[in-house]
Design an enzyme around this catalytic site. Structure first.
Site, PDB file in Angstrom:
ATOM      1  N   HIS A   4      -2.811  10.610   1.105  1.00  0.00           N
ATOM      2  CA  HIS A   4      -2.163  10.564   2.434  1.00  0.00           C
ATOM      3  C   HIS A   4      -1.701  11.884   2.829  1.00  0.00           C
ATOM      4  O   HIS A   4      -0.386  11.998   3.121  1.00  0.00           O
ATOM      5  CB  HIS A   4      -1.045   9.595   2.317  1.00  0.00           C
ATOM      6  CG  HIS A   4      -0.832   8.641   3.713  1.00  0.00           C
ATOM      7  ND1 HIS A   4      -1.153   7.509   4.061  1.00  0.00           N
ATOM      8  CD2 HIS A   4      -0.483   9.259   4.824  1.00  0.00           C
ATOM      9  CE1 HIS A   4      -0.566   7.213   5.191  1.00  0.00           C
ATOM     10  NE2 HIS A   4      -0.416   8.328   5.910  1.00  0.00           N
ATOM     11  N   ASN A  63      -6.714   1.327  10.525  1.00  0.00           N
ATOM     12  CA  ASN A  63      -5.352   1.677  11.088  1.00  0.00           C
ATOM     13  C   ASN A  63      -5.577   1.635  12.502  1.00  0.00           C
ATOM     14  O   ASN A  63      -6.261   2.251  12.964  1.00  0.00           O
ATOM     15  CB  ASN A  63      -4.793   3.122  10.532  1.00  0.00           C
ATOM     16  CG  ASN A  63      -4.314   3.090   9.152  1.00  0.00           C
ATOM     17  OD1 ASN A  63      -4.510   1.962   8.426  1.00  0.00           O
ATOM     18  ND2 ASN A  63      -4.095   4.221   8.643  1.00  0.00           N
ATOM     19  N   TYR A 116      -3.383   1.606  16.320  1.00  0.00           N
ATOM     20  CA  TYR A 116      -2.217   1.400  17.069  1.00  0.00           C
ATOM     21  C   TYR A 116      -2.543   1.217  18.470  1.00  0.00           C
ATOM     22  O   TYR A 116      -1.857   0.373  19.107  1.00  0.00           O
ATOM     23  CB  TYR A 116      -1.366   2.705  16.822  1.00  0.00           C
ATOM     24  CG  TYR A 116      -0.894   2.899  15.586  1.00  0.00           C
ATOM     25  CD1 TYR A 116       0.490   2.379  15.111  1.00  0.00           C
ATOM     26  CD2 TYR A 116      -1.439   3.365  14.646  1.00  0.00           C
ATOM     27  CE1 TYR A 116       0.950   2.376  13.960  1.00  0.00           C
ATOM     28  CE2 TYR A 116      -0.975   3.574  13.266  1.00  0.00           C
ATOM     29  CZ  TYR A 116       0.091   2.921  13.118  1.00  0.00           C
ATOM     30  OH  TYR A 116       0.944   3.100  11.769  1.00  0.00           O
ATOM     31  N   GLU A 139      -2.506  -0.259   8.514  1.00  0.00           N
ATOM     32  CA  GLU A 139      -1.488   0.127   9.434  1.00  0.00           C
ATOM     33  C   GLU A 139      -1.638  -0.545  10.793  1.00  0.00           C
ATOM     34  O   GLU A 139      -2.543  -0.629  11.522  1.00  0.00           O
ATOM     35  CB  GLU A 139      -1.430   1.623   9.710  1.00  0.00           C
ATOM     36  CG  GLU A 139      -1.093   2.205   8.418  1.00  0.00           C
ATOM     37  CD  GLU A 139      -0.985   3.885   8.746  1.00  0.00           C
ATOM     38  OE1 GLU A 139      -0.750   4.119   9.698  1.00  0.00           O
ATOM     39  OE2 GLU A 139      -1.141   4.737   7.555  1.00  0.00           O
ATOM     40  N   ARG A 194       0.931  -1.108   0.103  1.00  0.00           N
ATOM     41  CA  ARG A 194      -0.097   0.020  -0.030  1.00  0.00           C
ATOM     42  C   ARG A 194       0.967   1.088  -0.080  1.00  0.00           C
ATOM     43  O   ARG A 194       1.630   1.469   1.047  1.00  0.00           O
ATOM     44  CB  ARG A 194      -0.734  -0.305   1.214  1.00  0.00           C
ATOM     45  CG  ARG A 194      -1.683   1.361   1.319  1.00  0.00           C
ATOM     46  CD  ARG A 194      -2.146   1.394   2.853  1.00  0.00           C
ATOM     47  NE  ARG A 194      -2.287   2.760   3.067  1.00  0.00           N
ATOM     48  CZ  ARG A 194      -2.277   3.191   4.132  1.00  0.00           C
ATOM     49  NH1 ARG A 194      -1.973   2.743   5.268  1.00  0.00           N
ATOM     50  NH2 ARG A 194      -2.522   4.578   4.363  1.00  0.00           N
ATOM     51  N   GLU A 212      -6.862   8.003   6.978  1.00  0.00           N
ATOM     52  CA  GLU A 212      -7.297   8.492   8.021  1.00  0.00           C
ATOM     53  C   GLU A 212      -7.781   9.979   8.022  1.00  0.00           C
ATOM     54  O   GLU A 212      -7.161  11.172   8.452  1.00  0.00           O
ATOM     55  CB  GLU A 212      -6.037   8.538   8.840  1.00  0.00           C
ATOM     56  CG  GLU A 212      -5.377   7.310   9.167  1.00  0.00           C
ATOM     57  CD  GLU A 212      -4.281   7.357  10.148  1.00  0.00           C
ATOM     58  OE1 GLU A 212      -3.781   8.638  10.673  1.00  0.00           O
ATOM     59  OE2 GLU A 212      -3.909   6.279  10.702  1.00  0.00           O
TER      60      GLU A 212
HETATM   61  C1  FCB Z   1      -0.642   7.025  10.891  1.00  0.00           C
HETATM   62  C2  FCB Z   1      -0.292   7.653   9.873  1.00  0.00           C
HETATM   63  C3  FCB Z   1       0.956   6.934   9.222  1.00  0.00           C
HETATM   64  C4  FCB Z   1       1.915   6.903  10.022  1.00  0.00           C
HETATM   65  C5  FCB Z   1       1.553   6.356  11.489  1.00  0.00           C
HETATM   66  C6  FCB Z   1       2.523   6.094  12.464  1.00  0.00           C
HETATM   67  O1  FCB Z   1      -1.617   7.770  11.526  1.00  0.00           O
HETATM   68  O2  FCB Z   1      -1.431   7.255   8.799  1.00  0.00           O
HETATM   69  O3  FCB Z   1       1.266   8.118   8.258  1.00  0.00           O
HETATM   70  O4  FCB Z   1       2.594   8.256  10.408  1.00  0.00           O
HETATM   71  O5  FCB Z   1       0.735   6.797  11.973  1.00  0.00           O
END
Ligand code: FCB
Length: 445
Positions: A126, A292, A294, A351, A82, A171
């Site tokens: 992006h 995405n 985290y 992500e 991607r 995002e």
């Molecule tokens: C996300 C973004 C990506 C990168 C990661 C760590 O929010 O999409 O570009 O910065 O975080």
């Protein structure tokens, strides 16, 4: 190495896709080459908004080294990559005449990927909006939906013979929130934020229509940053703040895109910008949900801030990555469930990754055990979610390479590959070998 055993992937589909993700501004460099126009991020860099005054001018020099980077992906064994197209590279003014050298770069990249047997997943946006469009109000201008549709037409016409996977936005909630409310940038105001949200949603719908018309067999989605927002204390005010921020962070894009309605919490604020027919322009059939994820976000009330919220303390004892993000695979499992139950679309995790301050050791090796443990736990959580009926079909690590990490510049590293910025040498980290092993093993099931 303890903790580095491979997680079970037994519940994942046989056609599960393993990949890696990057984005144009974060890796390409060559910002002033071959006719590329400036983007808003070039301007943020010039304005000194980035740690250590870093810029995207060279980044990973992927613009010149893409062959080497595709070769790295081939070594990893990923089935898909991607990446994003830089709008100002192919339309330097954002609209009007196309820039042939910019288009040819993506031709070369796509051809190189296909020759390596790697599926290109193209994300249209992006965050690197052409500055010329920002000068016209950017996403605050309702015309932006038409600009985006025209840009999408150019991309679809040029690459749609070879690219079939498209994401409209990466995002949308993050760039809208951080450019128009939570961040330091100018022109933050509630009106600007709500206008931006609605216009980006309109642009998404318009782009889906263009892609359907121009690319037979296209598989289309939008990529959302979905992090549950939790109160950082037991107070009612913090609970309300968390629900409020959560609606902006997680729902204000997928709800209208997938269900044709804004979350009720913010509908009154967006109403002034909605014209008849808009919600059906936004809610176009799509094929998948790009996720995405985290970590969870902890929130507290802050009556003087624009949305009445600010980031709160993380609970004591929560393990953190070196850059301070909570490590919480159980929340990843729950997020997959929530997204599955809320939107009912196949999910691709586009992500997930681990930010740190890696350095080569004396022998020149980059041993990133923490990243391996993180990936192992998160992939394990995804496998558990799949075992409970969540329709997850792919997982892409952020990121192939260390890169320009927005306001943090080059100070933090998310790559499976270490980049020595002075020499631009790429050094695969231990996590690179671990992921290659995982993909191979998962494929042998
Ligand atoms: C996300 C973004 C990506 C990168 C990661 C760590 O929010 O999409 O570009 O910065 O975080």
């Amino acid at each position: 190495m303890p903790g580095s055993e491979l997680p079970s992937t037994a519940n994942l589909r046989p056609d599960f896709i393993w990949g890696v993700s990057t984005s144009s501004f974060q890796i390409e460099g060559a910002t002033k080459e071959d006719g590329r126009g400036p983007s808003v991020w070039d301007v943020y860099c010039q304005n000194g908004e980035i740690k250590n005054h870093d810029t995207g001018d060279v980044a990973c020099d992927h613009y010149h080294r893409y062959r080497e980077d595709v070769a790295l992906m081939k070594r990893l064994g990923v089935q898909a990559y991607r990446f994003s197209v830089a709008w100002p590279r192919i339309l330097p003014q954002g609209q009007g005449s196309a820039n042939e050298p910019g288009l040819s770069f993506y031709d070369r990249l796509v051809d190189e990927l296909l020759a390596a047997g790697i599926q290109p997943w193209l994300c249209l946006y992006h965050w690197d909006l052409p500055q010329a469009l920002e000068d016209l109000g950017g996403w605050m201008n309702r015309e932006s939906a038409a600009w985006f549709a025209d840009y999408t037409r150019l991309v679809a016409t040029r690459f749609g013979d070879r690219v079939k996977r498209f994401a409209t936005f990466n995002e949308p909630s993050i760039f809208s929130l951080f450019s128009r409310s939570l961040g330091k940038r100018d022109r933050s105001s509630e009106g600007n934020l709500h206008r931006t949200i609605h216009h980006v949603n309109l642009a998404h719908g318009a782009a889906v229509d263009v892609l359907r018309e121009k690319v037979p067999g296209a598989s289309i989605g939008c990529i959302h940053n979905y992090q549950p927002c939790w109160p950082s204390s037991g107070s009612d005010a913090d609970a309300a703040a968390a629900a409020h921020l959560g609606a902006y962070w997680n729902n204000v894009f997928p709800d209208p895109q997938c269900r044709g309605e804004y979350p009720s919490l913010m509908r009154p604020a967006i109403d002034p910008y909605i014209q008849p027919g808009d919600l059906s322009r936004i809610c176009r059939p799509i094929d998948w949900f790009g996720l995405n994820h985290y970590s969870p976000v902890y929130v507290k009330a802050q009556p003087t801030s624009l949305l009445g919220v600010e980031f709160g303390e993380k609970p004591a004892g929560v393990p953190l990555t070196p850059i301070g993000w909570p490590i919480d695979p159980e929340t990843f499992r729950k997020t997959l469930r929530i997204v599955h139950d809320s939107y009912g679309l196949p999910i691709y995790v586009l992500e997930n990754g681990y930010g740190s301050f890696d350095r080569p050791d004396k022998a020149g090796a980059v041993i990133d055990t923490g990243r391996i443990e993180f990936l192992r736990a998160y992939i394990g959580a995804m496998n558990a979610a799949a075992g409970n009926g969540v329709d997850v079909r792919g997982y892409f690590i952020w990121s192939l390479l260390d890169n320009f990490e927005w306001e943090s510049g080059y100070s933090v590293r998310f790559g499976l590959t270490y980049v020595d910025y002075p020499s631009l040498l790429r050094i695969p980290k231990s996590s690179f070998r671990w992921y290659a092993d995982l993909i191979k093993t998962a494929g042998q099931r």
